[in-house]
Write a protein that holds these residues in place. Sequence first.
Motif, PDB file in Angstrom:
ATOM      1  N   VAL A 160       0.833  -1.208   0.000  1.00  0.00           N
ATOM      2  CA  VAL A 160       0.000   0.000   0.000  1.00  0.00           C
ATOM      3  C   VAL A 160       0.868   1.259   0.000  1.00  0.00           C
ATOM      4  N   ASP A 161       2.022   1.205   0.678  1.00  0.00           N
ATOM      5  CA  ASP A 161       2.914   2.368   0.668  1.00  0.00           C
ATOM      6  C   ASP A 161       3.329   2.703  -0.767  1.00  0.00           C
ATOM      7  N   ARG A 162       3.631   1.662  -1.544  1.00  0.00           N
ATOM      8  CA  ARG A 162       4.064   1.907  -2.925  1.00  0.00           C
ATOM      9  C   ARG A 162       2.922   2.419  -3.789  1.00  0.00           C
ATOM     10  N   LEU A 163       1.729   1.890  -3.556  1.00  0.00           N
ATOM     11  CA  LEU A 163       0.562   2.405  -4.279  1.00  0.00           C
ATOM     12  C   LEU A 163       0.400   3.893  -3.979  1.00  0.00           C
ATOM     13  N   ALA A 164       0.592   4.256  -2.701  1.00  0.00           N
ATOM     14  CA  ALA A 164       0.466   5.665  -2.294  1.00  0.00           C
ATOM     15  C   ALA A 164       1.530   6.532  -2.961  1.00  0.00           C
ATOM     16  N   MET A 165       2.745   5.999  -3.115  1.00  0.00           N
ATOM     17  CA  MET A 165       3.813   6.756  -3.793  1.00  0.00           C
ATOM     18  C   MET A 165       3.354   7.175  -5.186  1.00  0.00           C
ATOM     19  N   TRP A 166       2.765   6.220  -5.893  1.00  0.00           N
ATOM     20  CA  TRP A 166       2.306   6.488  -7.264  1.00  0.00           C
ATOM     21  C   TRP A 166       1.128   7.460  -7.264  1.00  0.00           C
ATOM     22  N   LEU A 167       0.145   7.188  -6.393  1.00  0.00           N
ATOM     23  CA  LEU A 167      -1.068   8.013  -6.386  1.00  0.00           C
ATOM     24  C   LEU A 167      -0.777   9.453  -5.995  1.00  0.00           C
ATOM     25  N   PHE A 168       0.161   9.634  -5.043  1.00  0.00           N
ATOM     26  CA  PHE A 168       0.394  10.972  -4.501  1.00  0.00           C
ATOM     27  C   PHE A 168       1.686  11.603  -5.021  1.00  0.00           C
ATOM     28  N   GLY A 169       2.358  10.902  -5.948  1.00  0.00           N
ATOM     29  CA  GLY A 169       3.583  11.465  -6.511  1.00  0.00           C
ATOM     30  C   GLY A 169       4.688  11.632  -5.485  1.00  0.00           C
ATOM     31  N   VAL A 170       4.843  10.651  -4.599  1.00  0.00           N
ATOM     32  CA  VAL A 170       5.856  10.734  -3.544  1.00  0.00           C
ATOM     33  C   VAL A 170       7.128  10.028  -4.017  1.00  0.00           C
ATOM     34  N   LYS A 171       8.250  10.729  -3.958  1.00  0.00           N
ATOM     35  CA  LYS A 171       9.499  10.180  -4.490  1.00  0.00           C
ATOM     36  C   LYS A 171      10.150   9.184  -3.533  1.00  0.00           C
ATOM     37  N   ASN A 172      10.057   9.478  -2.227  1.00  0.00           N
ATOM     38  CA  ASN A 172      10.708   8.619  -1.241  1.00  0.00           C
ATOM     39  C   ASN A 172       9.656   8.030  -0.305  1.00  0.00           C
ATOM     40  N   ILE A 173       9.634   6.713  -0.211  1.00  0.00           N
ATOM     41  CA  ILE A 173       8.616   6.005   0.578  1.00  0.00           C
ATOM     42  C   ILE A 173       8.633   6.447   2.047  1.00  0.00           C
ATOM     43  N   ARG A 174       9.784   6.951   2.526  1.00  0.00           N
ATOM     44  CA  ARG A 174       9.900   7.402   3.921  1.00  0.00           C
ATOM     45  C   ARG A 174       9.022   8.612   4.217  1.00  0.00           C
ATOM     46  N   ASN A 175       8.717   9.388   3.177  1.00  0.00           N
ATOM     47  CA  ASN A 175       7.937  10.612   3.405  1.00  0.00           C
ATOM     48  C   ASN A 175       6.492  10.341   3.798  1.00  0.00           C
ATOM     49  N   LEU A 176       6.041   9.099   3.608  1.00  0.00           N
ATOM     50  CA  LEU A 176       4.639   8.793   3.890  1.00  0.00           C
ATOM     51  C   LEU A 176       4.344   8.692   5.377  1.00  0.00           C
ATOM     52  N   ASN A 177       5.370   8.522   6.192  1.00  0.00           N
ATOM     53  CA  ASN A 177       5.135   8.272   7.613  1.00  0.00           C
ATOM     54  C   ASN A 177       6.288   8.854   8.427  1.00  0.00           C
ATOM     55  N   PRO A 178       6.005   9.770   9.361  1.00  0.00           N
ATOM     56  CA  PRO A 178       7.108  10.336  10.151  1.00  0.00           C
ATOM     57  C   PRO A 178       7.827   9.285  11.003  1.00  0.00           C
ATOM     58  N   PHE A 179       7.144   8.184  11.288  1.00  0.00           N
ATOM     59  CA  PHE A 179       7.765   7.143  12.125  1.00  0.00           C
ATOM     60  C   PHE A 179       8.021   5.880  11.305  1.00  0.00           C
ATOM     61  N   TYR A 180       8.785   6.035  10.235  1.00  0.00           N
ATOM     62  CA  TYR A 180       9.068   4.883   9.384  1.00  0.00           C
ATOM     63  C   TYR A 180      10.205   4.051   9.976  1.00  0.00           C
ATOM     64  N   ARG A 181      10.343   2.840   9.468  1.00  0.00           N
ATOM     65  CA  ARG A 181      11.441   1.949   9.833  1.00  0.00           C
ATOM     66  C   ARG A 181      12.177   1.547   8.568  1.00  0.00           C
ATOM     67  N   ASP A 182      13.459   1.896   8.463  1.00  0.00           N
ATOM     68  CA  ASP A 182      14.257   1.327   7.365  1.00  0.00           C
ATOM     69  C   ASP A 182      15.294   0.423   8.023  1.00  0.00           C
ATOM     70  N   GLN A 183      16.560   0.840   8.049  1.00  0.00           N
ATOM     71  CA  GLN A 183      17.505   0.020   8.818  1.00  0.00           C
ATOM     72  C   GLN A 183      17.784   0.664  10.173  1.00  0.00           C
ATOM     73  N   SER A 184      17.012   1.715  10.470  1.00  0.00           N
ATOM     74  CA  SER A 184      17.129   2.344  11.783  1.00  0.00           C
ATOM     75  C   SER A 184      15.764   2.901  12.167  1.00  0.00           C
ATOM     76  N   PHE A 185      15.718   3.652  13.268  1.00  0.00           N
ATOM     77  CA  PHE A 185      14.462   4.175  13.798  1.00  0.00           C
ATOM     78  C   PHE A 185      14.376   5.655  13.454  1.00  0.00           C
ATOM     79  N   SER A 186      13.376   6.033  12.675  1.00  0.00           N
ATOM     80  CA  SER A 186      13.326   7.395  12.129  1.00  0.00           C
ATOM     81  C   SER A 186      13.310   8.478  13.197  1.00  0.00           C
TER      82      SER A 186
END
Lengths: 368, 368
Positions: free
Chosen positions: B338-364
């Motif tokens: 769903v995050d990726r669907l949102a990237m396309w729908l909302f024109g978001v370049k970086n998936i991290r921008n969708l959530n202030p509390f994202y998790r990649d390899q660390s804690f945002s």
Amino acid sequence: MTDLICGRIHKIRNLGGIIFVDLFMGYEEQTIVCRKDLLPREDFLSIKKLRKGDFIQLYCNSNSEAVDLDKYIHPNNNSFISDNQSLLVINYSNLLKKIRKWLNNHSFIEVRLPSIHFGKTSGHVFNVDFFGLNSRLSSSGSLYLNVFASHLVKVFSLQKCFRAEPSKTSRHLAEYDLLELAMLGSDMNDIMQLLENMIYDIWTEVKGDENTIKDHKSDIPLPFPKVNYKDIAVRYGILGMGLGKYERKISKDCPIFITDFPIKIASWSAKPIDESYSRSFNLLLPQVGEVAEGNQKQTNVDLLKRKFEILGLMSQLGWYCKGLNCSGIDLSGFGLGVDRLAMWLFGVKNIRNLNPFYRDQSFSEINR
Amino acid sequence: MTDLICGRIHKIRNLGGIIFVDLFMGYEEQTIVCRKDLLPREDFLSIKKLRKGDFIQLYCNSNSEAVDLDKYIHPNNNSFISDNQSLLVINYSNLLKKIRKWLNNHSFIEVRLPSIHFGKTSGHVFNVDFFGLNSRLSSSGSLYLNVFASHLVKVFSLQKCFRAEPSKTSRHLAEYDLLELAMLGSDMNDIMQLLENMIYDIWTEVKGDENTIKDHKSDIPLPFPKVNYKDIAVRYGILGMGLGKYERKISKDCPIFITDFPIKIASWSAKPIDESYSRSFNLLLPQVGEVAEGNQKQTNVDLLKRKFEILGLMSQLGWYCKGLNCSGIDLSGFGLGVDRLAMWLFGVKNIRNLNPFYRDQSFSEINR
């Protein structure tokens, strides 16, 4: 024009030259009319032998009359998910819809809270190996939710939380659905009122549903009674301790709020009333006991900082002070166990019955 | 009668003796009229100094006219969640509503899948200490969903999944929302058609929203093009491998299905076409690449059992054979990020921008 219809047989009535087959397809139910004169002979004979639970796929005309039987199977009798459990799964799914609808109608925004939290705690948590960093699964995301509320005013989250519950009871799971809600500009009474309204509205709606398992005969009184923790703890001789085994005794007759818990056993995020007690509450339900825990938050960021510094928690929780962009403004919230709410609404004795794939101290599907 | 209104200032217009304050309260927006002649002098002067982002609490009459300013604060300027990110959080929340509404309108039942799975895999998973048992966080619950579908026909789940993603890109997160859907009685073409309809309907709805960030100028073609994996893999010289970096090149212009992946790189749960290929597909989106992965399931329980026995997986997966109560019946499904669907729908370049509390390899939120 014909349509390919497929579903599971819910009911079948044979009237001789005509057989009515009620099919169950997700939320939908459809009655297919199987007429001897419209179907190939062997198809009609096959349909005659079908029974409840069988899976069927057939071509129908626009009057929902079968014209061709494509295929059918009799699944094995030892169904992994019983009919009763299927109904509970559907009831639960409807409950989630009702909760989200209610919150949406009251302008609450659904936000996503992280499930993996940084650092250790002394609680009953599941530790995770997160790229070699100390971390654990969330048992509540209320700090994140408070930060969202300080920006977006009215927010909620409804997602899985985790607790390495050491006791094996009929009311505890290792994975559970937690509804968390926070609202800026509201004190503890506001949020208790909101929770009461929500519970009452959902209870009323469930009561009116024809497909609900439990038959709710009696009404529940409004407003829910409110009892001070100190009064009830003195009565049961448990001052300073949790309500534990007395929960269900206290809430025997109706939903009841217990307010103003001791600071020592309430969440550290609650606002103190004095040196001993805090603006915190529990909501107890009949048969179930505690269903929700809430409080008015400490939003004085200077006090929070001092607390974290004393406890050596700044590296782990300093972000909360930065994120809580509403120093001194009222902010309250609660967390509600949706599985437990469902137990009460649907008259379910054991929380495990709500989900065929539950987690307690083992995996429900293994060795079944 | 007066009401206590509280919210965050979205817009403020000062017309001299009258100030219009647009308040933002969760989903709600309300305009409060602040008239010099209705308010105490010092309250009116205070309101004059307020600005966008300030938090305000005031008493209003039934015409939404302020009669008393209760309190207000100017939060600090370094907002933890920017205005743009707040809008994205609200957009995302609306997207979840649209998805659930669409699925509900199409009779799909929302079910809950376990997040903690038994046993080990060789994939990029997070290991969990679950009461001393070998276990891991779910990266997909499709096996559980298939069992639900074999009982309830049309089911979906929309919950957090986890992947210990070793690569740090703008399209990968360690925690992500996965929509999983399964439908009994449907083959691969049926489920691709369903997915296409859902994507198109949601895209159309989002396009019509005034509050959506992205301005969707062009239309998307229907039906989505379908290309066989073998054809595309030969063209790019990657036969036998995943699409990897070519994904976004392939889907540059419009959503596109790639079908019939090699058995070796498709899910083991897919039904084979022949010895080399399986009934599996990916849906790719412009700018985003892979958004969904799906297949028609192998429902021949005898074949599944033999496979598990050869691989020594019966103790870990034997329940799937018992639970899949639809041997030989068509069953298909997909998982959609769903995050990726949102990237396309909302024109978001970086998936991290969708959530202030994202998790990649660390804690945002740590060290912010």
